[in-house]
Design a protein around this motif. Sequence first.
Motif, PDB file in Angstrom:
ATOM      1  N   PRO A 186     -20.294   4.500  -7.392  1.00 57.14           N
ATOM      2  CA  PRO A 186     -19.653   5.102  -6.217  1.00 57.14           C
ATOM      3  C   PRO A 186     -18.667   4.124  -5.575  1.00 57.14           C
ATOM      4  CG  PRO A 186     -22.024   5.471  -6.177  1.00 57.14           C
ATOM      5  CD  PRO A 186     -21.770   4.496  -7.277  1.00 57.14           C
ATOM      6  N   ARG A 187     -17.654   4.688  -4.897  1.00 56.73           N
ATOM      7  CA  ARG A 187     -16.653   3.831  -4.280  1.00 56.73           C
ATOM      8  C   ARG A 187     -15.917   4.597  -3.186  1.00 56.73           C
ATOM      9  NH1 ARG A 187     -11.939   3.785  -9.008  1.00 56.73           N
ATOM     10  NH2 ARG A 187     -11.199   5.917  -8.622  1.00 56.73           N
ATOM     11  N   ASN A 188     -15.208   3.854  -2.329  1.00 52.41           N
ATOM     12  CA  ASN A 188     -14.294   4.411  -1.336  1.00 52.41           C
ATOM     13  C   ASN A 188     -12.857   4.225  -1.799  1.00 52.41           C
ATOM     14  OD1 ASN A 188     -16.351   5.133   0.508  1.00 52.41           O
ATOM     15  ND2 ASN A 188     -16.375   3.055   1.379  1.00 52.41           N
ATOM     16  N   ILE A 189     -11.941   4.835  -1.070  1.00 49.50           N
ATOM     17  CA  ILE A 189     -10.512   4.601  -1.264  1.00 49.50           C
ATOM     18  C   ILE A 189      -9.975   4.056   0.045  1.00 49.50           C
ATOM     19  CG2 ILE A 189      -8.253   5.621  -1.718  1.00 49.50           C
ATOM     20  CD1 ILE A 189      -9.977   5.519  -4.173  1.00 49.50           C
ATOM     21  N   VAL A 190      -9.324   2.872  -0.016  1.00 45.57           N
ATOM     22  CA  VAL A 190      -8.751   2.261   1.179  1.00 45.57           C
ATOM     23  C   VAL A 190      -7.253   2.100   0.986  1.00 45.57           C
ATOM     24  CG1 VAL A 190     -10.906   1.056   1.685  1.00 45.57           C
ATOM     25  CG2 VAL A 190      -9.142  -0.086   0.326  1.00 45.57           C
ATOM     26  N   ALA A 191      -6.552   1.722   2.064  1.00 45.99           N
ATOM     27  CA  ALA A 191      -5.093   1.550   2.016  1.00 45.99           C
ATOM     28  C   ALA A 191      -4.748   0.181   1.447  1.00 45.99           C
ATOM     29  CB  ALA A 191      -4.498   1.714   3.398  1.00 45.99           C
ATOM     30  N   SER A 192      -3.833   0.145   0.486  1.00 44.77           N
ATOM     31  CA  SER A 192      -3.404  -1.124  -0.099  1.00 44.77           C
ATOM     32  C   SER A 192      -2.373  -1.831   0.774  1.00 44.77           C
ATOM     33  CB  SER A 192      -2.814  -0.878  -1.487  1.00 44.77           C
ATOM     34  OG  SER A 192      -1.670  -0.042  -1.407  1.00 44.77           O
ATOM     35  N   ARG A 193      -1.770  -1.099   1.747  1.00 42.35           N
ATOM     36  CA  ARG A 193      -0.755  -1.675   2.625  1.00 42.35           C
ATOM     37  C   ARG A 193      -0.643  -0.827   3.880  1.00 42.35           C
ATOM     38  NH1 ARG A 193       4.140  -2.514  -0.168  1.00 42.35           N
ATOM     39  NH2 ARG A 193       4.993  -2.967   1.906  1.00 42.35           N
ATOM     40  N   SER A 194       0.017  -1.342   4.874  1.00 43.09           N
ATOM     41  CA  SER A 194       0.265  -0.577   6.093  1.00 43.09           C
ATOM     42  C   SER A 194       1.344   0.461   5.816  1.00 43.09           C
ATOM     43  CB  SER A 194       0.700  -1.505   7.232  1.00 43.09           C
ATOM     44  OG  SER A 194      -0.299  -2.450   7.524  1.00 43.09           O
ATOM     45  N   ALA A 195       1.115   1.698   6.257  1.00 41.98           N
ATOM     46  CA  ALA A 195       2.061   2.781   5.994  1.00 41.98           C
ATOM     47  C   ALA A 195       1.720   3.993   6.847  1.00 41.98           C
ATOM     48  CB  ALA A 195       2.042   3.156   4.511  1.00 41.98           C
ATOM     49  N   GLY A 212       0.834  12.149   8.525  1.00 40.15           N
ATOM     50  CA  GLY A 212       1.567  11.744   9.711  1.00 40.15           C
ATOM     51  C   GLY A 212       0.917  10.613  10.474  1.00 40.15           C
ATOM     52  N   SER A 213      -0.329  10.266  10.144  1.00 40.00           N
ATOM     53  CA  SER A 213      -1.018   9.179  10.831  1.00 40.00           C
ATOM     54  C   SER A 213      -0.678   7.842  10.177  1.00 40.00           C
ATOM     55  CB  SER A 213      -2.530   9.415  10.812  1.00 40.00           C
ATOM     56  OG  SER A 213      -3.014   9.423   9.477  1.00 40.00           O
ATOM     57  N   GLY A 214      -0.749   6.789  10.982  1.00 45.97           N
ATOM     58  CA  GLY A 214      -0.485   5.456  10.471  1.00 45.97           C
ATOM     59  C   GLY A 214      -1.775   4.730  10.116  1.00 45.97           C
ATOM     60  N   VAL A 215      -1.731   3.914   9.082  1.00 46.14           N
ATOM     61  CA  VAL A 215      -2.899   3.146   8.663  1.00 46.14           C
ATOM     62  C   VAL A 215      -2.468   1.712   8.409  1.00 46.14           C
ATOM     63  CG1 VAL A 215      -4.071   5.134   7.640  1.00 46.14           C
ATOM     64  CG2 VAL A 215      -2.535   3.743   6.230  1.00 46.14           C
ATOM     65  N   ASN A 216      -3.416   0.814   8.527  1.00 45.70           N
ATOM     66  CA  ASN A 216      -3.189  -0.595   8.194  1.00 45.70           C
ATOM     67  C   ASN A 216      -3.820  -0.911   6.843  1.00 45.70           C
ATOM     68  OD1 ASN A 216      -1.866  -1.299  10.670  1.00 45.70           O
ATOM     69  ND2 ASN A 216      -3.877  -1.277  11.687  1.00 45.70           N
ATOM     70  N   ALA A 217      -3.400  -2.002   6.250  1.00 48.28           N
ATOM     71  CA  ALA A 217      -3.965  -2.414   4.967  1.00 48.28           C
ATOM     72  C   ALA A 217      -5.471  -2.609   5.106  1.00 48.28           C
ATOM     73  CB  ALA A 217      -3.310  -3.710   4.494  1.00 48.28           C
ATOM     74  N   GLY A 218      -6.245  -1.984   4.198  1.00 53.78           N
ATOM     75  CA  GLY A 218      -7.692  -2.093   4.221  1.00 53.78           C
ATOM     76  C   GLY A 218      -8.388  -0.964   4.946  1.00 53.78           C
ATOM     77  N   ASP A 219      -7.634  -0.108   5.668  1.00 56.42           N
ATOM     78  CA  ASP A 219      -8.267   1.017   6.376  1.00 56.42           C
ATOM     79  C   ASP A 219      -8.827   2.020   5.386  1.00 56.42           C
ATOM     80  OD1 ASP A 219      -7.605  -0.128   8.731  1.00 56.42           O
ATOM     81  OD2 ASP A 219      -6.049   1.322   9.303  1.00 56.42           O
ATOM     82  N   ASP A 239     -11.888   9.554  -5.361  1.00 51.44           N
ATOM     83  CA  ASP A 239     -10.654   9.503  -6.150  1.00 51.44           C
ATOM     84  C   ASP A 239      -9.597  10.318  -5.425  1.00 51.44           C
ATOM     85  OD1 ASP A 239      -8.877   8.980  -8.183  1.00 51.44           O
ATOM     86  OD2 ASP A 239      -9.521  10.699  -9.383  1.00 51.44           O
ATOM     87  N   ALA A 240      -8.389   9.780  -5.297  1.00 52.50           N
ATOM     88  CA  ALA A 240      -7.345  10.491  -4.569  1.00 52.50           C
ATOM     89  C   ALA A 240      -5.992   9.856  -4.836  1.00 52.50           C
ATOM     90  CB  ALA A 240      -7.638  10.492  -3.074  1.00 52.50           C
ATOM     91  N   GLU A 241      -4.959  10.618  -4.567  1.00 51.93           N
ATOM     92  CA  GLU A 241      -3.586  10.113  -4.556  1.00 51.93           C
ATOM     93  C   GLU A 241      -3.100  10.215  -3.112  1.00 51.93           C
ATOM     94  OE1 GLU A 241       0.852  11.031  -6.432  1.00 51.93           O
ATOM     95  OE2 GLU A 241      -0.919  12.115  -7.157  1.00 51.93           O
ATOM     96  N   ILE A 242      -2.845   9.079  -2.495  1.00 52.08           N
ATOM     97  CA  ILE A 242      -2.441   9.026  -1.096  1.00 52.08           C
ATOM     98  C   ILE A 242      -1.025   8.448  -1.031  1.00 52.08           C
ATOM     99  CG2 ILE A 242      -3.005   8.256   1.225  1.00 52.08           C
ATOM    100  CD1 ILE A 242      -5.178   9.976   0.001  1.00 52.08           C
ATOM    101  N   ILE A 243      -0.053   9.270  -0.694  1.00 52.69           N
ATOM    102  CA  ILE A 243       1.335   8.832  -0.632  1.00 52.69           C
ATOM    103  C   ILE A 243       1.637   8.369   0.786  1.00 52.69           C
ATOM    104  CG2 ILE A 243       3.741   9.444  -0.997  1.00 52.69           C
ATOM    105  CD1 ILE A 243       1.990   9.404  -3.511  1.00 52.69           C
ATOM    106  N   GLY A 244       2.027   7.108   0.902  1.00 51.23           N
ATOM    107  CA  GLY A 244       2.392   6.540   2.186  1.00 51.23           C
ATOM    108  C   GLY A 244       3.869   6.223   2.248  1.00 51.23           C
ATOM    109  N   GLU A 245       4.356   6.014   3.466  1.00 50.27           N
ATOM    110  CA  GLU A 245       5.771   5.673   3.683  1.00 50.27           C
ATOM    111  C   GLU A 245       5.845   4.436   4.566  1.00 50.27           C
ATOM    112  OE1 GLU A 245       8.901   8.793   4.343  1.00 50.27           O
ATOM    113  OE2 GLU A 245       9.001   7.841   6.337  1.00 50.27           O
ATOM    114  N   TRP A 246       6.711   3.498   4.202  1.00 54.67           N
ATOM    115  CA  TRP A 246       6.866   2.262   4.961  1.00 54.67           C
ATOM    116  C   TRP A 246       8.298   1.766   4.837  1.00 54.67           C
ATOM    117  CZ3 TRP A 246       4.606   2.844   0.289  1.00 54.67           C
ATOM    118  CH2 TRP A 246       5.080   2.056  -0.778  1.00 54.67           C
TER     119      TRP A 246
END
Length: 387
Positions: A186-195, A212-219, A239-246
């Motif tokens: 089992p595992r989580n998915i976290v943010a690799s960068r702020s976006a 539309g929400s902002g996240v920091n690296a590791g969130d 498992d997921a595909e999370i597209i961020g913008e920065w």
Amino acid sequence: MADKIKGLYLGYVTFSGLGGYYEEMLSELLENGIAVRNVEFSDGGISGAVSPADYYRVSEIAHKHGVRLRAGTRRGVYFLLSKYRSRVGLCFGFIVFMLYIAVWQSSVQSITIEGDVPRSSVMKILDDCGIKFGAATDSLALSKAEHRIMSEIENCAWADVSCEGFRVKVKVVSGVEVPEMEDGAPRNIVASRSAMIVRQIPRDGISVVENGSGVNAGDLLVSGIIADGYGHTLFVRADAEIIGEWSETEEFFVPYRETISLADGKKKTFKYLVYGDDEYPLFIGKAGAENSLYTEETSVVRLFGQSTSFKIKSGIYTAYTDHEITRSPDDALSELQKQRNNFEQNFYADYVIANAEERFYPQEDGIRLVVDYTLQGDIAKPAKIEL
């Protein structure tokens, strides 16, 4: 150290070194393609063996890194022949002997088969393809034999037919290897960068962020811990595909005048006779040239129209020459665009450039370009579940 050192067939020189940075010395030797055998480390020292043709280069690199190098045992055909280099008859006899070996090695003298397969069936396929004892090594239908083995031998998953010198090697792998299964923990998915989250495609687990929400690296983005509503907790492999913008800002600069070095000067070529892992110089002195670009060319030695196991390697040193470059404003702008394109291909190939705002700043000595990038990409990063 053993009398016979693997890979150095026609001779070797043992060495020992003290002090300095011998780890860096060994790394540079490997980067330069110099084969070092029987390497041993001791307190503050290193020892090993190299081809006689490489020893002078080894000593130069050792001196560069502050290692005090001392040559030890010298053995092999290379040194035996050097004792008799003034005897023309002996040298001529050796050349004739080498020519004999070259001719002998231009035809198939050995066929080995590896794998749990019927040898008779494989030999028949090879014979049908013209691969047999005495056949010329430069005209073997190796690919045809591979295809026939894979199609005619039962439960054959992979086949390789190769020719090294006068030896034909056949390697056959039966069955299909079971692919290595990914760890299913089992595992989580976290943010690799702020976006800022643009869109998301959760495949397993529960998303804890909104578009539309902002996240920091590791969130945390997707949780692998799910409550089923009945007081039970499930652990899944999120498992997921999370597209961020920065956003990122990059600067580029091109001067109107500069001096560049191009490898277009005088060339020096040094040739070596290559057999297996050994190289023997066909020149007197040391190879090399300062401030030069080094390139190599290798060709197979052919005798009476037949390929042999010997090769000729040409080490080419092309001297760098300085050129004064003067650019017009238009030339500088064109060079800036090249710099920007190369940067995007090297660093942004995995991202989508959603927007790029350019700002040019003409200066006395050149033009500076500032680009504000808006990038989009997958920021999903697997992470262990910590309880």
